[in-house]
Design a protein around this motif. Structure first.
Motif, PDB file in Angstrom:
ATOM      1  N   LEU A  55       0.825  -1.211   0.000  1.00  0.00           N
ATOM      2  CA  LEU A  55       0.000   0.000   0.000  1.00  0.00           C
ATOM      3  C   LEU A  55       0.858   1.259   0.000  1.00  0.00           C
ATOM      4  N   GLN A  56       1.907   1.252   0.792  1.00  0.00           N
ATOM      5  CA  GLN A  56       2.807   2.413   0.816  1.00  0.00           C
ATOM      6  C   GLN A  56       3.420   2.649  -0.565  1.00  0.00           C
ATOM      7  N   ALA A  57       3.792   1.570  -1.232  1.00  0.00           N
ATOM      8  CA  ALA A  57       4.379   1.697  -2.571  1.00  0.00           C
ATOM      9  C   ALA A  57       3.363   2.249  -3.559  1.00  0.00           C
ATOM     10  N   LEU A  58       2.139   1.724  -3.511  1.00  0.00           N
ATOM     11  CA  LEU A  58       1.110   2.152  -4.451  1.00  0.00           C
ATOM     12  C   LEU A  58       0.724   3.617  -4.255  1.00  0.00           C
ATOM     13  N   PHE A  59       0.734   4.073  -3.007  1.00  0.00           N
ATOM     14  CA  PHE A  59       0.310   5.442  -2.739  1.00  0.00           C
ATOM     15  C   PHE A  59       1.468   6.439  -2.734  1.00  0.00           C
ATOM     16  N   THR A  60       2.660   5.970  -3.049  1.00  0.00           N
ATOM     17  CA  THR A  60       3.796   6.869  -3.234  1.00  0.00           C
ATOM     18  C   THR A  60       3.874   7.268  -4.705  1.00  0.00           C
ATOM     19  N   PRO A  61       3.969   8.550  -5.024  1.00  0.00           N
ATOM     20  CA  PRO A  61       4.081   8.950  -6.438  1.00  0.00           C
ATOM     21  C   PRO A  61       5.223   8.201  -7.130  1.00  0.00           C
ATOM     22  N   ALA A  62       5.014   7.855  -8.372  1.00  0.00           N
ATOM     23  CA  ALA A  62       5.968   7.010  -9.093  1.00  0.00           C
ATOM     24  C   ALA A  62       7.385   7.571  -9.061  1.00  0.00           C
ATOM     25  N   ASP A  63       7.507   8.891  -9.174  1.00  0.00           N
ATOM     26  CA  ASP A  63       8.849   9.479  -9.218  1.00  0.00           C
ATOM     27  C   ASP A  63       9.502   9.587  -7.835  1.00  0.00           C
ATOM     28  N   GLN A  64       8.771   9.190  -6.798  1.00  0.00           N
ATOM     29  CA  GLN A  64       9.314   9.238  -5.445  1.00  0.00           C
ATOM     30  C   GLN A  64       9.513   7.850  -4.835  1.00  0.00           C
ATOM     31  N   ARG A  65       9.184   6.794  -5.566  1.00  0.00           N
ATOM     32  CA  ARG A  65       9.334   5.438  -5.035  1.00  0.00           C
ATOM     33  C   ARG A  65      10.805   5.039  -4.984  1.00  0.00           C
ATOM     34  N   ASN A  66      11.150   4.302  -3.931  1.00  0.00           N
ATOM     35  CA  ASN A  66      12.489   3.726  -3.895  1.00  0.00           C
ATOM     36  C   ASN A  66      12.514   2.479  -4.776  1.00  0.00           C
ATOM     37  N   ALA A  67      13.662   1.850  -4.888  1.00  0.00           N
ATOM     38  CA  ALA A  67      13.801   0.723  -5.813  1.00  0.00           C
ATOM     39  C   ALA A  67      12.893  -0.435  -5.437  1.00  0.00           C
ATOM     40  N   ALA A  68      12.780  -0.728  -4.139  1.00  0.00           N
ATOM     41  CA  ALA A  68      11.931  -1.834  -3.702  1.00  0.00           C
ATOM     42  C   ALA A  68      10.465  -1.540  -3.989  1.00  0.00           C
ATOM     43  N   GLN A  69      10.037  -0.306  -3.758  1.00  0.00           N
ATOM     44  CA  GLN A  69       8.648   0.070  -4.039  1.00  0.00           C
ATOM     45  C   GLN A  69       8.351  -0.002  -5.537  1.00  0.00           C
ATOM     46  N   ALA A  70       9.274   0.489  -6.334  1.00  0.00           N
ATOM     47  CA  ALA A  70       9.073   0.440  -7.786  1.00  0.00           C
ATOM     48  C   ALA A  70       8.984  -0.994  -8.280  1.00  0.00           C
ATOM     49  N   ALA A  71       9.801  -1.868  -7.734  1.00  0.00           N
ATOM     50  CA  ALA A  71       9.779  -3.273  -8.140  1.00  0.00           C
ATOM     51  C   ALA A  71       8.460  -3.927  -7.748  1.00  0.00           C
ATOM     52  N   ARG A  72       7.941  -3.587  -6.569  1.00  0.00           N
ATOM     53  CA  ARG A  72       6.672  -4.180  -6.129  1.00  0.00           C
ATOM     54  C   ARG A  72       5.514  -3.710  -6.998  1.00  0.00           C
ATOM     55  N   VAL A  73       5.455  -2.423  -7.288  1.00  0.00           N
ATOM     56  CA  VAL A  73       4.389  -1.894  -8.143  1.00  0.00           C
ATOM     57  C   VAL A  73       4.488  -2.472  -9.552  1.00  0.00           C
ATOM     58  N   ALA A  74       5.707  -2.717 -10.009  1.00  0.00           N
ATOM     59  CA  ALA A  74       5.895  -3.278 -11.351  1.00  0.00           C
ATOM     60  C   ALA A  74       5.260  -4.655 -11.484  1.00  0.00           C
ATOM     61  N   LEU A  75       5.236  -5.414 -10.392  1.00  0.00           N
ATOM     62  CA  LEU A  75       4.583  -6.729 -10.433  1.00  0.00           C
ATOM     63  C   LEU A  75       3.090  -6.573 -10.732  1.00  0.00           C
ATOM     64  N   ASP A  76       2.458  -5.622 -10.068  1.00  0.00           N
ATOM     65  CA  ASP A  76       1.040  -5.362 -10.318  1.00  0.00           C
ATOM     66  C   ASP A  76       0.832  -4.779 -11.714  1.00  0.00           C
ATOM     67  N   ASP A  77       1.734  -3.901 -12.131  1.00  0.00           N
ATOM     68  CA  ASP A  77       1.622  -3.294 -13.461  1.00  0.00           C
ATOM     69  C   ASP A  77       1.625  -4.370 -14.549  1.00  0.00           C
ATOM     70  N   ALA A  78       2.495  -5.364 -14.403  1.00  0.00           N
ATOM     71  CA  ALA A  78       2.588  -6.427 -15.402  1.00  0.00           C
ATOM     72  C   ALA A  78       1.309  -7.246 -15.434  1.00  0.00           C
ATOM     73  N   LEU A  79       0.744  -7.514 -14.278  1.00  0.00           N
ATOM     74  CA  LEU A  79      -0.507  -8.272 -14.207  1.00  0.00           C
ATOM     75  C   LEU A  79      -1.644  -7.481 -14.859  1.00  0.00           C
ATOM     76  N   ILE A  80      -1.722  -6.193 -14.566  1.00  0.00           N
ATOM     77  CA  ILE A  80      -2.758  -5.350 -15.159  1.00  0.00           C
ATOM     78  C   ILE A  80      -2.606  -5.296 -16.673  1.00  0.00           C
ATOM     79  N   ALA A  81      -1.386  -5.102 -17.153  1.00  0.00           N
ATOM     80  CA  ALA A  81      -1.148  -5.024 -18.597  1.00  0.00           C
ATOM     81  C   ALA A  81      -1.564  -6.317 -19.284  1.00  0.00           C
ATOM     82  N   GLN A  82      -1.310  -7.446 -18.637  1.00  0.00           N
ATOM     83  CA  GLN A  82      -1.693  -8.742 -19.195  1.00  0.00           C
ATOM     84  C   GLN A  82      -3.212  -8.840 -19.336  1.00  0.00           C
ATOM     85  N   ALA A  83      -3.939  -8.380 -18.335  1.00  0.00           N
ATOM     86  CA  ALA A  83      -5.404  -8.404 -18.396  1.00  0.00           C
ATOM     87  C   ALA A  83      -5.925  -7.411 -19.436  1.00  0.00           C
TER      88      ALA A  83
END
Length: 199
Positions: A55-83
């Motif tokens: 949740l912290q990663a998702l609610f952090t603006p993309a340009d302010q996410r640290n590497a771990a947050q960006a990697a976690r959001v990317a997992l969801d992004d890939a799933l969404i793109a697939q759908a």
């Protein structure tokens, strides 16, 4: 046609919901030989659960996410793109303890993204995953359809409607835990339903 198959049983093998989902996909591909297929097995590759860190990663603006947050959001992004890329989504959805599996819930939690797969308006939420066909293969140990113990089907319908998936067909295999004769009847019934919805 792009087909996305989601298997949400905790079983990697021997799952009835996966068997029925496979049958649906086979019929789709027989009618559409050029169709592409992507499979996501949530038992073999479980999606991370929605927790405080996510949740912290998702609610952090993309340009302010640290590497771990960006990697976690990317997992969801890939799933969404697939759908989003799918024309047809086929889901194997067994009932566990009167509801959907934790594997499928994690997929739902990742898929529901405000401003991407739904948006809030002054008239309420509007789903954005439009123009897709959904088939859901539901397996159950007992008999729950149209009864007071069926909390699974309303949840599925509510979620699909919320994200804009409004063309949904359900196939049921019930009584899978009630002995060999019941299993045989359930499988025959499910196969008949597949034939009926994929004419």
């Amino acid at each position: 046609m792009n087909i996305l198959q989601i298997n949400s049983s905790a079983r990697s093998t021997g799952s009835e919901s996966t068997r029925v989902a496979d049958a649906i996909v086979a019929r789709l591909r027989a009618s559409n030989p050029d169709a592409s297929l992507s499979r996501r097995d949530l038992a073999a590759q479980p999606h991370p659960v929605l927790d405080e860190t996510t949740l912290q990663a998702l609610f952090t603006p993309a340009d302010q996410r640290n590497a771990a947050q960006a990697a976690r959001v990317a997992l969801d992004d890939a799933l969404i793109a697939q759908a989003q890329a799918a024309d047809v989504i086929v889901i194997g959805a067994p009932m566990y303890n009167f509801g959907i599996t934790v594997q499928l819930k994690s997929w739902f939690d990742a898929l529901a993204r405000a401003g991407v797969t739904f948006k809030y308006t002054e008239n309420g939420p509007v789903g954005l995953l439009k123009g897709k066909k959904v088939y859901v293969a539901i397996s159950r140990g007992g008999f729950h359809k149209d009864g007071p113990t069926d909390a699974q089907l309303p949840q599925l319908k509510a979620f699909f409607s919320f994200v804009g998936l409004d063309d949904v067909q359900f196939v049921f295999a019930e009584g899978m835990g009630m002995g060999p004769d019941s299993v045989a009847r359930a499988r025959a019934s499910a196969d008949e339903q597949v034939n009926a919805v994929l004419v």
